[in-house]
Design a protein around this motif. Structure first.
Motif, mmCIF file in Angstrom:
data_model
loop_
_atom_site.group_PDB
_atom_site.id
_atom_site.type_symbol
_atom_site.label_atom_id
_atom_site.label_comp_id
_atom_site.label_asym_id
_atom_site.label_seq_id
_atom_site.Cartn_x
_atom_site.Cartn_y
_atom_site.Cartn_z
ATOM 1 N N THR A 261 0.902 -1.161 0.085
ATOM 2 C CA THR A 261 -0.095 -0.138 -0.028
ATOM 3 C C THR A 261 0.812 1.261 0.067
ATOM 4 O O THR A 261 0.359 2.352 -0.338
ATOM 5 C CB THR A 261 -1.153 0.036 1.123
ATOM 6 N N TRP A 262 2.022 1.301 0.438
ATOM 7 C CA TRP A 262 3.209 2.285 0.310
ATOM 8 C C TRP A 262 3.204 2.849 -1.077
ATOM 9 O O TRP A 262 3.285 3.875 -1.290
ATOM 10 C CB TRP A 262 4.458 2.123 0.837
ATOM 11 N N VAL A 263 2.677 1.873 -1.998
ATOM 12 C CA VAL A 263 2.929 2.512 -3.456
ATOM 13 C C VAL A 263 1.438 2.461 -4.069
ATOM 14 O O VAL A 263 1.309 3.334 -4.784
ATOM 15 C CB VAL A 263 4.040 1.646 -4.188
ATOM 16 N N THR A 264 0.618 1.453 -3.645
ATOM 17 C CA THR A 264 -0.683 1.498 -4.335
ATOM 18 C C THR A 264 -1.446 2.348 -3.958
ATOM 19 O O THR A 264 -2.388 2.845 -4.915
ATOM 20 C CB THR A 264 -1.235 0.097 -4.393
ATOM 21 N N ASP A 265 -1.265 2.998 -2.776
ATOM 22 C CA ASP A 265 -2.178 4.014 -2.203
ATOM 23 C C ASP A 265 -2.317 5.477 -3.164
ATOM 24 O O ASP A 265 -3.113 6.264 -3.015
ATOM 25 C CB ASP A 265 -1.994 4.624 -0.863
ATOM 26 N N VAL A 266 -0.944 5.588 -3.664
ATOM 27 C CA VAL A 266 -1.187 6.812 -4.633
ATOM 28 C C VAL A 266 -1.286 6.757 -6.187
ATOM 29 O O VAL A 266 -0.987 7.423 -6.828
ATOM 30 C CB VAL A 266 0.248 7.505 -4.408
ATOM 31 N N LEU A 267 -1.725 5.383 -6.332
ATOM 32 C CA LEU A 267 -2.164 5.191 -7.743
ATOM 33 C C LEU A 267 -3.595 4.852 -8.114
ATOM 34 O O LEU A 267 -4.200 4.230 -7.022
ATOM 35 C CB LEU A 267 -1.527 3.883 -8.245
ATOM 36 N N ASP A 268 -4.091 5.113 -9.239
ATOM 37 C CA ASP A 268 -5.363 4.799 -9.660
ATOM 38 C C ASP A 268 -5.336 3.515 -10.292
ATOM 39 O O ASP A 268 -4.214 2.830 -10.269
ATOM 40 C CB ASP A 268 -6.155 5.835 -10.544
ATOM 41 N N GLU A 269 -6.590 2.972 -10.647
ATOM 42 C CA GLU A 269 -6.708 1.489 -10.862
ATOM 43 C C GLU A 269 -5.783 1.304 -12.229
ATOM 44 O O GLU A 269 -5.099 0.112 -12.329
ATOM 45 C CB GLU A 269 -8.024 1.001 -11.247
ATOM 46 N N THR A 270 -5.744 2.313 -13.155
ATOM 47 C CA THR A 270 -4.861 1.886 -14.408
ATOM 48 C C THR A 270 -3.588 1.856 -14.013
ATOM 49 O O THR A 270 -2.941 1.412 -14.581
ATOM 50 C CB THR A 270 -5.478 3.250 -15.343
ATOM 51 N N GLU A 271 -3.124 2.850 -13.377
ATOM 52 C CA GLU A 271 -1.732 2.968 -12.923
ATOM 53 C C GLU A 271 -1.263 1.540 -12.104
ATOM 54 O O GLU A 271 -0.390 1.246 -12.255
ATOM 55 C CB GLU A 271 -1.646 4.258 -12.034
ATOM 56 N N VAL A 272 -2.095 1.130 -11.314
ATOM 57 C CA VAL A 272 -1.679 -0.127 -10.892
ATOM 58 C C VAL A 272 -1.596 -1.153 -11.688
ATOM 59 O O VAL A 272 -0.765 -2.094 -11.564
ATOM 60 C CB VAL A 272 -2.989 -0.506 -9.541
ATOM 61 N N ASP A 273 -2.434 -1.245 -12.730
ATOM 62 C CA ASP A 273 -2.284 -2.240 -13.833
ATOM 63 C C ASP A 273 -0.790 -1.895 -14.330
ATOM 64 O O ASP A 273 -0.421 -2.969 -14.855
ATOM 65 C CB ASP A 273 -3.495 -1.927 -14.780
ATOM 66 N N GLN A 274 -0.399 -0.635 -14.676
ATOM 67 C CA GLN A 274 0.877 -0.736 -15.250
ATOM 68 C C GLN A 274 1.703 -1.358 -14.304
ATOM 69 O O GLN A 274 3.031 -1.798 -14.873
ATOM 70 C CB GLN A 274 1.126 0.698 -15.746
ATOM 71 N N LEU A 275 1.873 -0.792 -13.232
ATOM 72 C CA LEU A 275 2.787 -1.299 -11.998
ATOM 73 C C LEU A 275 2.815 -2.891 -12.090
ATOM 74 O O LEU A 275 3.876 -3.527 -12.227
ATOM 75 C CB LEU A 275 2.480 -0.892 -10.741
ATOM 76 N N GLU A 276 1.579 -3.374 -12.026
ATOM 77 C CA GLU A 276 1.498 -4.903 -11.979
ATOM 78 C C GLU A 276 2.202 -5.408 -13.370
ATOM 79 O O GLU A 276 2.856 -6.417 -13.284
ATOM 80 C CB GLU A 276 0.107 -5.145 -12.364
ATOM 81 N N LYS A 277 2.095 -4.738 -14.503
ATOM 82 C CA LYS A 277 2.868 -5.500 -15.685
ATOM 83 C C LYS A 277 4.401 -5.048 -15.605
ATOM 84 O O LYS A 277 5.066 -5.905 -15.747
ATOM 85 C CB LYS A 277 2.413 -4.627 -17.024
ATOM 86 N N GLN A 278 4.716 -4.146 -14.881
ATOM 87 C CA GLN A 278 6.095 -4.112 -14.710
ATOM 88 C C GLN A 278 6.704 -4.987 -13.653
ATOM 89 O O GLN A 278 7.498 -5.456 -13.651
ATOM 90 C CB GLN A 278 6.319 -2.330 -14.437
ATOM 91 N N LEU A 279 5.855 -5.252 -12.705
ATOM 92 C CA LEU A 279 6.482 -6.071 -11.706
ATOM 93 C C LEU A 279 6.507 -7.435 -12.344
ATOM 94 O O LEU A 279 7.619 -8.424 -11.977
ATOM 95 C CB LEU A 279 5.333 -6.349 -10.583
ATOM 96 N N VAL A 280 5.551 -8.126 -13.002
ATOM 97 C CA VAL A 280 5.879 -9.248 -13.855
ATOM 98 C C VAL A 280 7.164 -9.396 -14.541
ATOM 99 O O VAL A 280 7.803 -10.204 -14.566
ATOM 100 C CB VAL A 280 4.596 -9.676 -14.798
ATOM 101 N N GLN A 281 7.380 -8.285 -15.218
ATOM 102 C CA GLN A 281 8.710 -8.193 -16.039
ATOM 103 C C GLN A 281 9.914 -8.265 -15.348
ATOM 104 O O GLN A 281 10.908 -8.903 -15.524
ATOM 105 C CB GLN A 281 8.667 -6.861 -16.677
ATOM 106 N N VAL A 282 9.725 -7.379 -14.007
ATOM 107 C CA VAL A 282 10.901 -7.305 -13.120
ATOM 108 C C VAL A 282 11.195 -8.929 -12.698
ATOM 109 O O VAL A 282 12.385 -9.208 -12.407
ATOM 110 C CB VAL A 282 10.807 -6.456 -12.004
ATOM 111 N N ILE A 283 9.943 -9.556 -12.071
ATOM 112 C CA ILE A 283 10.325 -10.757 -11.508
ATOM 113 C C ILE A 283 11.002 -11.609 -12.599
ATOM 114 O O ILE A 283 11.841 -12.819 -12.206
ATOM 115 C CB ILE A 283 9.035 -11.475 -10.976
ATOM 116 N N LYS A 284 10.392 -11.762 -13.717
ATOM 117 C CA LYS A 284 10.853 -12.787 -14.708
ATOM 118 C C LYS A 284 12.361 -12.236 -14.981
ATOM 119 O O LYS A 284 13.096 -13.282 -15.422
ATOM 120 C CB LYS A 284 9.742 -12.649 -15.872
#
Ligand SMILES: C[S@@+](CC[C@H](N)C(=O)[O-])C[C@H]1O[C@@H](n2cnc3c(N)ncnc32)[C@H](O)[C@@H]1O
Length: 308
Positions: A261-284
Motif C-alpha cells: 500500500t505504500w505504493v498502491t495508495d497513490v495510484l489509480d486502477e489503471t496505474e496499478v495495472d501498469q505497475l503490475e505489468k512492470q512487476l511481472v517483467q521485473v520478476i521474470k
C-alpha cells in the motif's frame, strides 16, 4: 556489550490497525501452507518447544496473531502435549485479524472430532491487544510467547520486546521472527522505480525494515537489551514459489497488504495495472525459474528465541 540504538530516517513498516483490518480478509491466503510464512512459523514453534516443552505450558500468547497461523501450527503439531488447563491467547491490534482468528477457531470446533486438538482450540481466546502495550496482561503470567513477523513492524519494537519480557513468567520463553531479505519487496521497489517516472508521479519512499531486526546479531542484541537470556538466533530460508508470476503480481498488488500500500495508495486502477505489468517483467528478469516453469522469490527470515 549490546546496543539497541537504531538510526533510521526512512519510514518503517509502521502501519495502523485499520490498515491491517482492510487486508485481514485476503491475508489468510498469503499466510497459508506453502507460503514463505509457513516455514518460519514451523521453526518458531519447534524453537519454543525445544526451549520449554509445551507440556509445561500454562498460558501461550500469540502476539500479532493475524489469521491465527502460529496458534494453528502449534495446536496441530503439539495438541497432545499441551496440558488441558493451558489457556491460549491469540492477540492482534487489528480487530479484523482477531475476527478472522475467531472464525478459524469456530470452523475448527465445527470440523474437528472430539479429542485434544478440538479441546485445545476451545481454549483459544482471540483478543484485541497492542504488542507495545500488553497491560491488560499481568506481569509474569505467560509461559510461552510466539510473535511471527510482528514486533519489528510496531510503532516501538523495543517496547514490544520489553512488554513480551514483562508478561513472561520467570523461565518463560519467547520466539519471534523478522525479515532479512524479501525479494518480493525488492522487486516491487524496482518495478515502482521504473513505473513512476512514466506516470509523472513522485516515487513514495519504500518503508525500510529497522536495521537491527534484519540480522541475527542485531536481534540477539535487542533480546539481550530486553533482559532475555539463553538466546538463540538463526536465519531460515523462506522462498515464495510462484506457479504464475502474473497471478502473484495481481494478488499481491490488490491485497491491501501494508507491504504494497505504500505504493498502491497513490495510484489509480489503471496505474496499478501498469505497475503490475512492470512487476511481472521485473520478476521474470531477476528471479530464477524452476523446472516447472514457476519462479522463485527468495526470502530470508531472522528467527530468535530467549528465556526470561
Ligand atoms: C505480517 S502479519 C503476521 C501475522 C501472523 N503472526 C502470521 O504469522 O500470519 C503482522 C500482524 O501483526 C499485527 N500487528 C502489527 N502491529 C501490531 C501491534 N502494534 N500490536 C499487535 N499486532 C500488531 C498486524 O495486524 C498483523 O496481523
Amino acid at each position: 556489550m549490546s546496543s539497541s540504538t537504531t538510526t533510521n530516517n526512512t519510514p518503517g513498516f509502521n502501519v495502523k490497525a485499520s490498515d491491517w483490518d482492510k487486508t485481514s480478509g485476503s491475508y489468510t491466503q498469503l499466510a497459508s501452507k506453502g507460503s514463505p510464512m509457513s516455514i518460519p512459523i514451523t521453526r518458531l514453534v519447534e524453537m519454543l518447544h525445544t526451549s520449554s516443552p509445551f507440556d509445561s505450558a500454562t498460558t501461550i500468547l500469540d502476539i500479532g496473531c493475524g489469521p491465527g497461523s502460529a496458534t494453528a501450527q502449534l495446536i496441530s503439531t503439539h495438541h497432545t502435549a499441551i496440558p488441558a488447563s493451558t489457556q491460549l491467547l491469540a492477540t492482534d491490534f487489528s480487530s479484523g485479524m482477531v475476527n478472522v482468528t475467531s472464525q478459524v477457531r469456530a470452523s475448527k470446533l465445527e470440523a474437528l472430532q472430539e479429542g485434544t486438538e478440538k479441546s485445545t482450540w476451545a481454549r483459544v481466546v482471540p483478543l484485541v491487544l497492542d504488542a507495545t502495550d500488553l497491560r491488560p496482561l499481568l506481569t509474569e503470567s505467560i509461559s510461552h510467547i510466539i510473535a511471527n513477523f510482528v514486533l519489528f513492524m510496531t510503532e516501538d519494537p523495543a517496547k514490544a520486546l520489553e512488554e513480551a519480557h514483562r508478561v513472561l513468567k520467570s523461565d518463560g520463553v519467547a520466539a519471534c521472527s523478522s525479515w532479512s531479505r524479501m525479494d518480493w519487496i525488492e522487486n516491487l521497489a524496482l518495478a515502482a522505480s521504473r513505473t513512476f517516472p512514466t506516470l509523472g508521479k513522485a516515487l513514495p519512499q519504500l518503508p525500510m525494515m529497522p536495521a537491527q531486526w534484519t540480522s541475527v546479531e542485531g536481534v540477539r542484541d535487542l533480546f539481550t537489551d530486553a533482559g532475555f537470556r539463553d538466546i538463540h538466533t538463526e536465519y531460515v530460508e523462506a522462498p515464495m514459489v510462484l506457479p504464475s508470476v502474473e497471478g502473484f503480481a495481481h494478488q499481491f498488488l490488490t491485497s491491501g497488504n501494508p507491504a504494497v500500500t505504500w505504493v498502491t495508495d497513490v495510484l489509480d486502477e489503471t496505474e496499478v495495472d501498469q505497475l503490475e505489468k512492470q512487476l511481472v517483467q521485473v520478476i521474470k528478469e531477476k528471479c530464477e525459474a524452476n523446472d516447472k516453469g514457476g519462479h522463485i522469490l527468495n526470502g530470508t527470515a531472522v528467527l530468535a528465541s530467549g528465556r526470561k
